[in-house]
Design an enzyme around this catalytic site. Structure first.
Site, PDB file in Angstrom:
ATOM      1  N   TYR A   1      -2.864 -12.389  -4.437  1.00 17.06           N
ATOM      2  CA  TYR A   1      -1.807 -12.228  -5.441  1.00 17.06           C
ATOM      3  C   TYR A   1      -0.495 -12.684  -4.828  1.00 17.06           C
ATOM      4  O   TYR A   1      -0.342 -12.733  -3.606  1.00 17.06           O
ATOM      5  CB  TYR A   1      -1.700 -10.775  -5.928  1.00 17.06           C
ATOM      6  CG  TYR A   1      -1.142  -9.816  -4.913  1.00 17.06           C
ATOM      7  CD1 TYR A   1       0.218  -9.520  -4.886  1.00 17.06           C
ATOM      8  CD2 TYR A   1      -1.966  -9.222  -3.963  1.00 17.06           C
ATOM      9  CE1 TYR A   1       0.738  -8.656  -3.938  1.00 17.06           C
ATOM     10  CE2 TYR A   1      -1.453  -8.358  -3.016  1.00 17.06           C
ATOM     11  CZ  TYR A   1      -0.105  -8.081  -3.003  1.00 17.06           C
ATOM     12  OH  TYR A   1       0.411  -7.237  -2.060  1.00 17.06           O
TER      13      TYR A   1
ATOM     14  N   GLY B   1     -15.971 -19.184  -1.593  1.00 14.80           N
ATOM     15  CA  GLY B   1     -15.627 -18.680  -0.268  1.00 14.80           C
ATOM     16  C   GLY B   1     -16.577 -17.597   0.190  1.00 14.80           C
ATOM     17  O   GLY B   1     -16.931 -16.708  -0.583  1.00 14.80           O
TER      18      GLY B   1
ATOM     19  N   PHE C   1     -22.200 -24.591   4.215  1.00 12.62           N
ATOM     20  CA  PHE C   1     -23.318 -24.018   3.460  1.00 12.62           C
ATOM     21  C   PHE C   1     -24.025 -22.914   4.246  1.00 12.62           C
ATOM     22  O   PHE C   1     -24.416 -21.883   3.684  1.00 12.62           O
ATOM     23  CB  PHE C   1     -24.322 -25.111   3.076  1.00 12.62           C
ATOM     24  CG  PHE C   1     -25.567 -24.567   2.432  1.00 12.62           C
ATOM     25  CD1 PHE C   1     -25.530 -24.035   1.152  1.00 12.62           C
ATOM     26  CD2 PHE C   1     -26.776 -24.564   3.116  1.00 12.62           C
ATOM     27  CE1 PHE C   1     -26.673 -23.513   0.555  1.00 12.62           C
ATOM     28  CE2 PHE C   1     -27.926 -24.040   2.528  1.00 12.62           C
ATOM     29  CZ  PHE C   1     -27.871 -23.522   1.247  1.00 12.62           C
TER      30      PHE C   1
ATOM     31  N   LYS D   1     -10.152  -5.155   9.920  1.00 12.79           N
ATOM     32  CA  LYS D   1     -11.211  -4.462   9.164  1.00 12.79           C
ATOM     33  C   LYS D   1     -12.522  -4.344   9.943  1.00 12.79           C
ATOM     34  O   LYS D   1     -13.200  -3.320   9.873  1.00 12.79           O
ATOM     35  CB  LYS D   1     -11.444  -5.153   7.817  1.00 12.79           C
ATOM     36  CG  LYS D   1     -10.287  -4.951   6.842  1.00 12.79           C
ATOM     37  CD  LYS D   1     -10.581  -5.588   5.491  1.00 12.79           C
ATOM     38  CE  LYS D   1      -9.408  -5.381   4.541  1.00 12.79           C
ATOM     39  NZ  LYS D   1      -9.676  -5.914   3.196  1.00 12.79           N
TER      40      LYS D   1
ATOM     41  N   ASN E   1     -19.562 -22.102  -0.521  1.00 14.54           N
ATOM     42  CA  ASN E   1     -18.697 -22.166   0.657  1.00 14.54           C
ATOM     43  C   ASN E   1     -18.729 -23.588   1.206  1.00 14.54           C
ATOM     44  O   ASN E   1     -19.729 -24.294   1.060  1.00 14.54           O
ATOM     45  CB  ASN E   1     -19.197 -21.181   1.727  1.00 14.54           C
ATOM     46  CG  ASN E   1     -18.165 -20.916   2.798  1.00 14.54           C
ATOM     47  OD1 ASN E   1     -17.061 -20.463   2.507  1.00 14.54           O
ATOM     48  ND2 ASN E   1     -18.503 -21.212   4.041  1.00 14.54           N
ATOM     49  N   ARG E   2     -17.626 -24.001   1.837  1.00 15.59           N
ATOM     50  CA  ARG E   2     -17.593 -25.349   2.429  1.00 15.59           C
ATOM     51  C   ARG E   2     -18.728 -25.516   3.433  1.00 15.59           C
ATOM     52  O   ARG E   2     -19.421 -26.516   3.435  1.00 15.59           O
ATOM     53  CB  ARG E   2     -16.239 -25.589   3.115  1.00 15.59           C
ATOM     54  CG  ARG E   2     -15.132 -25.931   2.143  1.00 15.59           C
ATOM     55  CD  ARG E   2     -14.066 -26.818   2.782  1.00 15.59           C
ATOM     56  NE  ARG E   2     -13.123 -27.229   1.746  1.00 15.59           N
ATOM     57  CZ  ARG E   2     -12.050 -26.531   1.386  1.00 15.59           C
ATOM     58  NH1 ARG E   2     -11.795 -25.376   1.958  1.00 15.59           N
ATOM     59  NH2 ARG E   2     -11.235 -26.977   0.452  1.00 15.59           N
TER      60      ARG E   2
ATOM     61  N   SER F   1       0.801  -1.229   0.000  1.00 15.51           N
ATOM     62  CA  SER F   1       0.000   0.000   0.000  1.00 15.51           C
ATOM     63  C   SER F   1       0.835   1.281   0.000  1.00 15.51           C
ATOM     64  O   SER F   1       0.515   2.207  -0.753  1.00 15.51           O
ATOM     65  CB  SER F   1      -0.979  -0.005   1.176  1.00 15.51           C
ATOM     66  OG  SER F   1      -1.974  -0.984   0.971  1.00 15.51           O
TER      67      SER F   1
ATOM     68  N   ASP G   1     -12.959  -2.427  -1.351  1.00 13.19           N
ATOM     69  CA  ASP G   1     -12.519  -3.706  -1.918  1.00 13.19           C
ATOM     70  C   ASP G   1     -13.381  -4.109  -3.112  1.00 13.19           C
ATOM     71  O   ASP G   1     -12.871  -4.494  -4.162  1.00 13.19           O
ATOM     72  CB  ASP G   1     -12.563  -4.812  -0.856  1.00 13.19           C
ATOM     73  CG  ASP G   1     -11.441  -4.690   0.158  1.00 13.19           C
ATOM     74  OD1 ASP G   1     -10.365  -4.186  -0.209  1.00 13.19           O
ATOM     75  OD2 ASP G   1     -11.639  -5.104   1.318  1.00 13.19           O
TER      76      ASP G   1
END
Length: 268
Positions: free
Chosen positions: A215, A126, A152, A65, A149-150, A16, A102
């Site tokens: 990334y 996810g 649910f 956050k 998502n794993r 940043s 975001d």
């Protein structure tokens, strides 16, 4: 000189300061932007002292956050729905305004790639904090979202929260609808740790383009490497999203919208 910072823990890896200082140079803004290590126990006191000392704004990264959002006095709609912020601005009356750039950063980068058109089908893998921040701008861009998502129940809770804003449905990772997807977005931590593939390869093959919100400097993320190993070459990591969300934060603070693509091209 106006002071800004990014707060996180860890923070030494943060790009940043590099990005924001490039944006400032490009737009001829006089400001200082630094990295600050947040203390896991006393982050709130640190942040309030930072603003009491005259700072104008900051970015917030993991793991703060949600905690930063709780300190704000006023919120954008996208921060409110995410219950998390990546950007704080000190208003003229001394109040703290929270935003979450975001999602608009992701949308802006998908536009750079020419991957975003109205009424597409998007599969998001996810349903954690990273996903919360991007759903509203994607729905506002008229995207039809399948959120997998794993667990649910977590996907279902998030989908229900955002259903008033557009077409979104929840799925478990092993019950993803078998249909084509214009973009598959990885928002799992598979990008960070290696780990196992977030979803079955046969599901990935239903996608046309593949975006990893993570990334990795100078190499492919595990998700991008997986896609390439399956012969899926229309791929992008999340570095453009990082630069774009920074540009939107910068715009909130300074009232000037930088050319994020020029800075992205410089830094990638």
């Amino acid at each position: 000189m106006d002071l800004y910072a990014v707060w996180g823990n860890p923070i030494t890896q943060s790009k940043s300061p590099l990005i924001q200082n490039k944006l400032a140079a490009q737009t001829h803004q006089t400001m200082e932007y630094i990295a600050k290590l947040g203390n896991l126990d006393s982050f709130e006191q640190q942040l309030l002292a930072f603003f009491e000392g005259g700072a104008k704004g900051c970015n917030i990264t993991s793991p703060f956050k949600e905690r930063a959002y709780q300190l704000a006095d006023e919120y954008s709609q996208r921060a409110k729905l995410a219950e998390a912020c990546n950007t704080l601005k000190k208003l003229d009356d001394g109040k703290l305004y929270a935003d979450n750039t975001d999602g608009i950063g992701l949308v802006t980068d998908l536009q750079r790639l020419n991957w975003l058109h109205p009424n597409q089908r998007i599969l998001i893998l996810g349903a954690g904090g990273a996903t919360k921040g991007v759903l509203l701008p994607l729905l506002q861009a008229q995207q039809n979202i399948v959120l997998a998502n794993r667990t649910f129940s977590k996907a279902k809770e998030l989908a229900e929260r955002f259903q008033p804003y557009g077409n979104i449905q929840a799925a478990s990772m092993d019950s993803i609808p078998l249909q084509t997807y214009d973009v598959v977005i990885n928002a799992t931590s598979a990008g960070l740790s290696g780990g196992t593939a977030p979803v079955d390869a046969e599901i990935l093959k239903l996608g046309s383009a593949f975006y990893d919100m993570q990334y990795a400097k100078g190499t492919d993320t595990p998700f991008i490497a997986l896609c390439k190993s399956l012969g899926l070459t229309n791929v992008s990591d999340g570095f453009g999203m990082l630069v774009a969300q920074a540009a939107h934060s910068f715009h909130l603070w300074r009232g000037v919208m930088p050319d994020f693509v020029a800075v992205y091209e410089q830094l990638k």
